[in-house]
Write an enzyme that holds these catalytic residues in place. Structure first.
Site, short mmCIF file in Angstrom:
data_model
loop_
_atom_site.label_atom_id
_atom_site.label_comp_id
_atom_site.label_asym_id
_atom_site.label_seq_id
_atom_site.Cartn_x
_atom_site.Cartn_y
_atom_site.Cartn_z
N HIS A 119 21.89 13.90 75.17
CA HIS A 119 20.95 13.35 76.14
C HIS A 119 19.55 13.91 75.87
O HIS A 119 19.24 15.01 76.33
CB HIS A 119 21.37 13.75 77.56
CG HIS A 119 22.55 12.99 78.06
ND1 HIS A 119 22.45 11.74 78.63
CD2 HIS A 119 23.88 13.29 78.06
CE1 HIS A 119 23.65 11.30 78.96
NE2 HIS A 119 24.54 12.22 78.63
N CYS A 141 24.20 8.50 74.53
CA CYS A 141 25.53 8.91 74.99
C CYS A 141 26.50 7.72 74.93
O CYS A 141 26.78 7.21 73.86
CB CYS A 141 25.44 9.52 76.40
SG CYS A 141 26.91 10.44 76.86
N GLU A 145 16.87 13.11 77.20
CA GLU A 145 16.14 13.22 78.48
C GLU A 145 16.50 14.49 79.23
O GLU A 145 15.84 14.84 80.21
CB GLU A 145 16.39 11.97 79.34
CG GLU A 145 17.74 11.89 80.05
CD GLU A 145 18.90 11.43 79.19
OE1 GLU A 145 18.76 11.40 77.95
OE2 GLU A 145 19.96 11.11 79.76
#
Lengths: 251, 194
Positions: free
Chosen positions: B175, B77, B177
């Site tokens: 992202h 990001c 994650e």
């Protein structure tokens, strides 16, 4: 293509889910983490945890919950309820929340929006607005919709955007709990007048309501609680239905 | 496997640490130059505003260290954006690893873009076993335009870089994650394949 989001909302009191949950496969029906994991696996795009507890230990309990959710859940989640300071937000984001949602505290102290945006960025600041239509005018309400303010929904929403909020979560008190569909007229006006994403909340009863809020209401995301918790609607079925109606979804 | 997440006070680092934990890896949070240089894999996270994040990097002198790293580095990001030449956000000079300038989305689309979008034209081992048009989670107001270093594209009003690569440096605008199983596969690839 950016897809429309489906967001289950979990009401939390003292670290436990509140509203009745009808998941036979849950070991512990009150554990928000286990429920969140199931939603993440069954196609939810995002989760909202709304803390409604009013105890002294509220802050610490919520921070602990956020940490446990972040550990287990691989989709984004937002935390709201009683957040009123930069310090509150700092600990929640630090513990792994992706976004925080503020409501009454923003009405009482609009500068809080600017302060949070300056410190953490627009992308993680959601402003929740509860409003009720009275004699044709949409009036912002506080304390879960109980206390009216003098603010007009659209004027307030515009101010929220100008102060830098990244997203608005709009709940219509006229529609919440009715299962009669979302407040699509007001939603469409918000979505057209503002240039930030709008989450529709209040009124979901069947799959057609979601289609309507994405098409007529021009909503970017739709939030609901009981229809998901009681398995009246399975998220996967809902998304397949939305896809059949040419609404972009993540399947 | 020694995975270090750079901890410079700008990023949702807990989520990244937990994501690796779910994959069976224990990542270390560090702002120590020697610890970062000794890592097998480095994660460069970032959320928030570009100029203030860059200021924090400079204060810790990590702006000098990151471009010299030789092991695989993954910017996520804002981390990816700071690895670019510059950002329009706060008129920020970046680390200059990727030769591209980050700019703001136009008013024709809602800003920030928040949600799940699709990645296409996948060009690197970072995307091994990831299908074209898979969905990933993004939240951002600024983007890197398409360029020679683009290894994945997304579309939001126009096509832009969802991921970049130059030598040992990788960056994702999304992202991983928070991108469910697809994101886990991408993180696994970064650790096990690259």
């Amino acid at each position: 293509m950016l897809t429309k989001r489906i967001i289950p909302c979990l009401d939390i009191k003292n670290g436990r889910t509140v509203k009745g949950i009808n998941f036979v496969d849950l070991r512990d029906a009150g554990d928000p983490v286990e429920l969140a994991e199931i939603y993440a696996k069954t196609g939810a795009d995002e989760l909202v945890f709304l803390d409604i507890s009013a105890t002294e230990e509220r802050r610490r309990t919520l921070a602990d919950l956020v940490l446990r959710v972040a550990e287990k859940v691989n989709i984004p989640f937002t935390v709201g309820g009683g957040i009123s300071s930069v310090e509150d937000v700092d600990i929640l984001l630090h513990n792994g929340a992706d976004k925080v949602s503020i409501n009454s505290s923003a009405v009482k102290n609009p500068q809080l929006i600017n302060d949070l945006v300056a410190k953490f960025g627009s992308q993680c600041i959601v402003v929740a607005i509860d409003a009720k239509q009275i004699d044709g005018e949409w009036i912002v309400h506080l304390v879960g919709g109980k206390v009216p303010t003098t603010l007009n929904l659209f004027t307030w929403a515009k101010e929220v955007e100008e102060r830098g909020a990244g997203e608005i979560l709009f709940t219509s008190m006229n529609h919440d709990g009715t299962k009669d569909g979302f407040a699509n007229e007001a939603l469409a006006k918000l979505s057209t007048e503002l240039n930030i994403p709008i989450i529709a909340s209040g009124g979901a009863g069947n799959m057609q309501h979601f289609t309507d809020t994405f098409i007529e209401g021009k909503a970017d995301a739709a939030l609901a609680a009981s229809v998901f918790h009681f398995k009246e609607i399975e998220i996967k079925d809902l998304k397949e239905e939305l896809k059949r109606n040419n609404i972009p979804v993540r399947l | 496997m020694n995975i270090v997440i750079i901890d410079y006070g700008a990023g949702n680092i807990q989520s990244i640490k937990f994501a690796f934990q779910r994959l069976g890896y224990e990542a270390i949070l560090s702002k120590d130059a020697e610890e970062i240089m000794a890592a097998d894999k480095v994660i460069f996270p970032g959320v928030g505003e570009a100029s203030s994040a860059m200021k924090k990097l400079r204060e810790s002198k990590l702006d000098q260290i990151i471009p010299t790293l030789k092991q695989p580095v993954l910017g996520i990001c804002l981390g990816m954006q700071l690895m670019c030449h510059s950002s329009e956000e706060g008129d920020t000079q970046g680390l200059g690893i990727f030769d591209v300038d980050v700019v703001r989305f136009s008013k024709d689309v809602k800003v920030p873009q928040i949600g799940w979008n699709q990645i296409t034209n996948l060009k690197s081992d970072l995307f091994k076993n990831v299908k074209e048009k898979e969905h990933i989670y993004l939240v951002h107001s600024f983007y890197a335009p398409l360029c020679e270093e683009t290894i994945a594209e997304a579309e939001y009003g126009l096509g832009y870089s969802a991921a970049l690569k130059k030598n040992n440096f990788y960056g994702t605008q999304f992202h991983p994650e928070k991108s469910s199983e697809v994101g886990e596969q991408i993180l696994r690839n970064f650790i096990e394949t690259i």
